[in-house]
Design an enzyme around this catalytic site. Structure first.
Site, PDB file in Angstrom:
ATOM      1  CG  HIS A  65      -2.001   0.987   1.196  1.00  0.00           C
ATOM      2  ND1 HIS A  65      -3.230   0.725   0.629  1.00  0.00           N
ATOM      3  CD2 HIS A  65      -2.034   2.262   1.624  1.00  0.00           C
ATOM      4  CE1 HIS A  65      -3.980   1.803   0.734  1.00  0.00           C
ATOM      5  NE2 HIS A  65      -3.290   2.753   1.330  1.00  0.00           N
TER       6      HIS A  65
ATOM      7  CG  HIS B  47     -10.501   2.568   2.549  1.00  0.00           C
ATOM      8  ND1 HIS B  47     -11.058   3.007   3.703  1.00  0.00           N
ATOM      9  CD2 HIS B  47      -9.167   2.642   2.753  1.00  0.00           C
ATOM     10  CE1 HIS B  47     -10.114   3.359   4.559  1.00  0.00           C
ATOM     11  NE2 HIS B  47      -8.963   3.159   4.011  1.00  0.00           N
TER      12      HIS B  47
END
Lengths: 767, 235
Positions: free
Chosen positions: A48, A95
């Site tokens: 990420h 998300h």
């Protein structure tokens, strides 16, 4: 830190680090890391934050154009020039894993995170869009996730006061248990308002602003970088953050007010990896060091350890480096907005990120190496076996459609094609009073006016701008051919912009894929990036930033590869804003583009919605996307729109020509419960030698249905042909039916009936 | 003629109201911070939409205690015109300046869409310039817009011609189907007994410009301007 666990191979592995990575850490710092430092490396080197598995691939993206003011990867979001000293900043971010575990908060904080990325750049966020993927709606767990995600997005965006103006939602079994939530935000600023996330000026104080740090969202970035399993979801529930849009609204207003004073040397939001990432990235960008003391950080609960404070992803927090001597301005503005602030440290010249707790050093790491020297992996890629089957698929196995009438009805009712009104009516899509085209057309269109700029632009005669936004990805096509499908995602975005009267200027992408350690899944990613790169190059719409989300899989396997593409375009004049629905009785219906893609033995039916809905099969090579043709089509349509000839324009995508025609007949909404219907009489009988299912429902690219006044039809067709775009008048607007004549048969549908199936499908499923 | 638009923490339609009053209608308009305790030289006050104080506890319930609300009450007591839009309507109800309450939509969901409004009375500073029989098309965007009050209050509101707007269908009929939130009597807006304070859930400031393909909301502001200064000519 006597209570900290000792570093064991198990602990290293729990932190998602390999033995080799751990060795590399020791090499960088010249000693064993302590527990806190291990945690810091773990989040900074997660996919990420570090893009360690994809960085090499992403280098292929086109990132330059004369409009680029801040390019991809430089800062939190890219910035493009839109003329007259104005600029836009936009980005999309996923998300997915948090939303799978806690859909409401997961999606809400996804919106919050992307809004922070935008105002961190100094821009006022003015609109949001999103791209969502769920499993089949017949599953109650899927409905729970869908309901939760939509209300989470609504909650955050509506309360913050950002209009959610467009989006897309797909339903496919591959997303069962692993929904995708990709949130996009766009902000506006002047060139002189661009803010940077660099810790500049040795001796400058470092401020923490926003609510106190809690234990929520501990190591969310690391969580997002592993496969999602039932066990991990349960264990990681605490990795999901809790959002407070009210706090973010205040934080944004205060930050914009503070930026206007010139007292800010650098600003960075605390997103993924919270305080850790923001301190080490600002130091790395500034070529400096940062020293902070955690004891000064506002804390929500007593007894938090340094590890927890550093890795918390509590929301709505910002790190601000202030010009020394101007601390009082920060205090004045944040006090005005009743927001907590704390001076937690200062910029140093050591190049080190030094973290203390009550004066005792708990971490001391080289900032630039931590931020920029994450390992880069060139993963093995291998063409997936399933593609053999895809290539062998022919239409011989499938009879031509004997009931096109019910086929169109079923397609319009299919949740992926059906109206998304159940979703967007929950989003405030008009706040800020700029929305010119509401959700429900090919692209959203918003204007940019003086109050879109932070601090209100003071120019006497503000040069208003108009921009259009679209987000697209047909993941079925990507699954069946990652390269062609990805090109087509870009092309579809560009078509949607052209249909709205806009010229594409930039792209942001969200690569949602499976585990990169699986060579077949990595091959999908590699091919997809190649397709996206070619697509963005063809449309002069460079990638200005984006997000990579890997490990999207549940125990049953990976999701369909989903490279979501969001594209922004500029509309030159209010008069060019175009919508997809027919306008007036008697208007000509014209098809731009070849009725069926040349040389496609499946006639555009490979991977089509038609095959999925009517034949229950997700197979066949999807239609090829010729970027040269797409580009010519787009510029030609835009030219026609700018000449004032075009009354409506709607591109062909899922469900093909028939769905496009039907939507053109009924998608205008005048008000609550008040759709507008305009039928059409369409004659396709001159198109022979093609199966009727392919002609009606094939998904060949490069096609747009436009309407013009009767008197302009001939001129429009001639001009299009002159530009090299096949064009033919295929019918006339009017009546209360959609009538389609093929060479062998004629069909008619009542518009009102088709509309109701399309409009109510998702609402009924969710009732 | 000066307008003041209140700004609470969490207001998010404040800029939209300022834009319309200042740039579209052409009158000096100032934002008024919630910590102020007088309305200055304002001739009319707009309480804008948004999520004041995050709408925590209950919509509008915290904002009513802001210092500025004391000033607004005093201003209204002296006959000043006050228009509350969406969250502003909720705040005025919480502050007791308007009767009743706005509770959760019966769908239990936020609703953003264009609705049709029937003008129930032209006898108010907020509706006087609306052409008779005109059906207004204005957007709503709220999760708590379901107007509720007790039976006596409703009788009194109706008997005194205090309903300003009602949700209608495109034919102008007041039907349950046209009611987007479950409001009693399809009520979309009301005024106080003295007729100088009004609240409405729909957003006229989002429907006041041809660029947004909307003009009907302008009529509310034109009415207000005309009432403040009968000599003014509005475009």
């Amino acid at each position: 830190m006597s209570s900290d666990p000792s570093i064991t191979p198990e602990l290293i592995s729990e932190h998602g680090l390999t033995a080799e990575e751990y060795d590399r850490i020791k090499e960088i710092i010249g000693r064993e890391p302590n527990y806190v430092e291990l945690g810091i490396f773990s989040v900074m080197w997660s996919e990420h934050c570090s893009y360690k598995n994809t960085r090499a691939l992403l280098k292929g993206f086109p990132v330059e154009s004369p409009r680029v003011l801040v390019g991809a990867g430089e800062e939190n979001a890219g910035i493009l020039d839109i003329g007259d000293n104005l600029a836009i900043s936009f980005k999309i971010e996923s998300h997915n894993h948090p939303s799978a575990v806690e859909p409401f908060q997961g999606a809400a904080t996804g919106v919050g995170g992307i809004i922070r990325d935008i105002f961190t750049m100094g821009a006022r966020p003015v609109c949001a869009i999103n791209s969502l993927r769920f499993g089949d709606l017949s599953n109650s767990e899927v409905r729970r996730l869908f309901r939760g995600v939509v209300s989470g997005i609504a909650h955050y965006g509506n309360c913050f006061g950002i209009p959610t103006v467009a989006g897309e939602v797909y339903f496919d079994q591959s997303y069962e248990g692993n929904p995708l939530v990709n949130a996009f935000a766009l902000g506006v600023l002047r060139h002189d308002q661009i803010a940077r996330g660099a810790a500049k000026g040795v001796g400058n104080p470092v401020f923490y602003v926003g609510p106190a740090t809690g234990r929520d969202g501990l190591a969310g970035a690391a969580f997002a970088s592993q496969d999602l399993t039932e066990e991990s979801a349960e264990q990681q529930r605490s990795a999901v953050q809790v959002g407070d849009p009210f706090m973010e609204k205040l934080c944004m207003e205060a930050c914009l007010e503070l930026l206007a004073t010139g007292a800010v040397a650098g600003i960075q939001d605390m997103g993924a990896a919270g305080l850790t990432c923001s301190t080490c990235e600002t130091a790395a960008r500034g070529g400096t060091g940062v020293e902070i003391d955690l004891a000064k950080v506002p804390q929500r609960s007593p007894g938090m350890t340094p590890y927890e404070i550093l890795l918390s992803e509590s929301q709505e927090r910002m790190l601000i480096i202030v010009e020394k001597g101007r601390e009082d301005e920060v205090k004045r503005i944040f006090d005005k907005w009743d927001l907590p602030w704390a001076e937690i440290g200062n910029v140093t010249d050591t190049g080190q990120m030094v973290v203390k707790n009550h004066g005792e050093v708990v971490a001391d790491l080289p900032a630039a190496k931590l931020a920029d020297e994450a390992p880069v992996y060139h993963r093995e890629a291998k063409e997936p076996v399933y593609l053999d089957e895809v290539r062998n698929f022919t239409l011989e196995e499938i009879e031509d459609c004997d009931d096109p009438k019910s086929a169109l009805e079923k397609l319009l009712e299919w949740p992926t094609i059906a109206s998304k009104n159940w979703v967007y009516r929950q989003y405030d899509h008009m706040v800020r009073a700029n929305t010119m085209v509401n959700p429900g057309s090919d692209a959203a269109v918003i204007r940019i006016k003086a109050d879109s700029v932070p601090g209100d632009d003071a120019r006497e005669d503000f040069p208003e701008k108009i921009i259009a936004l679209a987000v697209d990805c047909n993941a079925t096509h990507v699954y069946l051919d990652p390269y062609e499908g990805s090109k087509a995602s870009v092309a579809e975005c560009a078509r949607n912009l052209a249909c709205s009267g806009a010229l594409p200027i930039g792209t942001t992408d969200n690569l949602n894929f499976g585990n990169p350690h699986n060579p077949e899944l990595f091959w999908q990613l590699k091919e997809s990036v190649r397709g996206l790169s070619e697509g963005c190059t063809a449309f002069d719409a460079p990638v200005t930033g984006g997000n990579v989300s890997l490990y999207n899989q549940n125990p049953d396997g990976a999701i369909d590869p989903t490279p979501t593409v969001a594209m922004v375009g500029v509309v030159e004049d209010e008069a060019h804003v175009t919508t997809q629905w027919f306008k007036d009785k008697g208007d000509a219906v014209i098809l731009l583009g070849e009725p069926v893609g040349k040389g496609d033995i499946l006639y555009g039916l490979g991977g089509s919605a038609y095959l999925q809905v009517i034949h229950g099969c997700k197979n066949g090579k999807p239609p090829v996307c010729d970027l040269g043709i797409e580009r010519t089509l787009g510029t030609t349509l835009l030219g026609l729109i700018q000449s004032g000839l075009i009354k409506s324009a709607h591109d062909c995508s899922e469900g093909g020509l028939a769905v496009t025609l039907a939507e053109s007949c009924f998608s205008e909404l005048h008000g609550r419960n008040t759709p507008c219907f305009l039928g059409a009489d369409v004659d396709l009988s001159s198109i022979v030698d093609i199966r009727s299912d392919a002609l009606l429902f094939g998904e060949s690219h490069g096609r747009i249905i436009i309407s013009t006044s009767d008197i302009d039809a001939v001129k429009t067709v001639e001009r299009a042909k002159l530009m090299g775009v096949p064009a033919q008048r295929i019918g006339t607007v009017g009546g209360d039916q959609l009538k389609v004549k093929l060479f062998n048969e004629e069909y008619a549908w009542e518009i009102a009936g088709l509309h109701d199936l399309w409009w109510n499908s998702i609402g009924n499923a969710m009732a | 003629m000066n307008f003041a638009v209140l700004q609470f923490p969490g207001s998010n339609c404040d800029q939209d109201c300022v834009h319309v009053l200042r740039n579209v209608m052409g009158y000096p308009t100032q934002l008024l911070w919630h910590k102020e305790n007088n309305v200055g030289d304002a001739d009319a006050v707009v309480v804008p939409g948004g999520f004041s104080y995050g709408d925590y506890l209950r919509t509008g319930s915290i904002a009513r205690f802001s210092p500025v609300m004391g000033a607004v009450k005093e201003f209204a007591d002296n006959g000043g015109f006050v228009l509350g839009i969406c969250n502003g309507f909720q705040i005025l109800c919480e502050a007791g300046l308007l009767p009743g309450a706005l509770i959760r939509n019966r769908s239990l969901q936020f609703r953003c869409e264009h609705v049709y409004l029937k003008v129930a009375t032209y006898n108010s500073p907020f509706t006087s310039q609306i052409p008779e029989g005109k059906l207004m098309r204005i957007p709503i965007a709220h999760g708590e817009g379901n107007y509720f009050c007790d039976a006596n209050t409703l009788d009194e509101i109706e008997a005194n011609d205090r309903i300003l707007f009602q949700y209608a269908d495109r034919e102008g009929d007041i039907t349950d189907h046209a009611n987007p939130n479950g409001s009693l009597k399809n009520i979309a807006g009301i005024c106080n007994a003295e007729r100088n304070i009004a609240g409405m859930m729909p957003h006229p400031e989002r429907a006041a410009e041809s660029a947004l393909n909307e003009k009907d909301g302008r009529l509310v502001f034109e009415s207000l301007i005309q009432s403040l200064n009968p000599a003014s000519t509005t475009a």
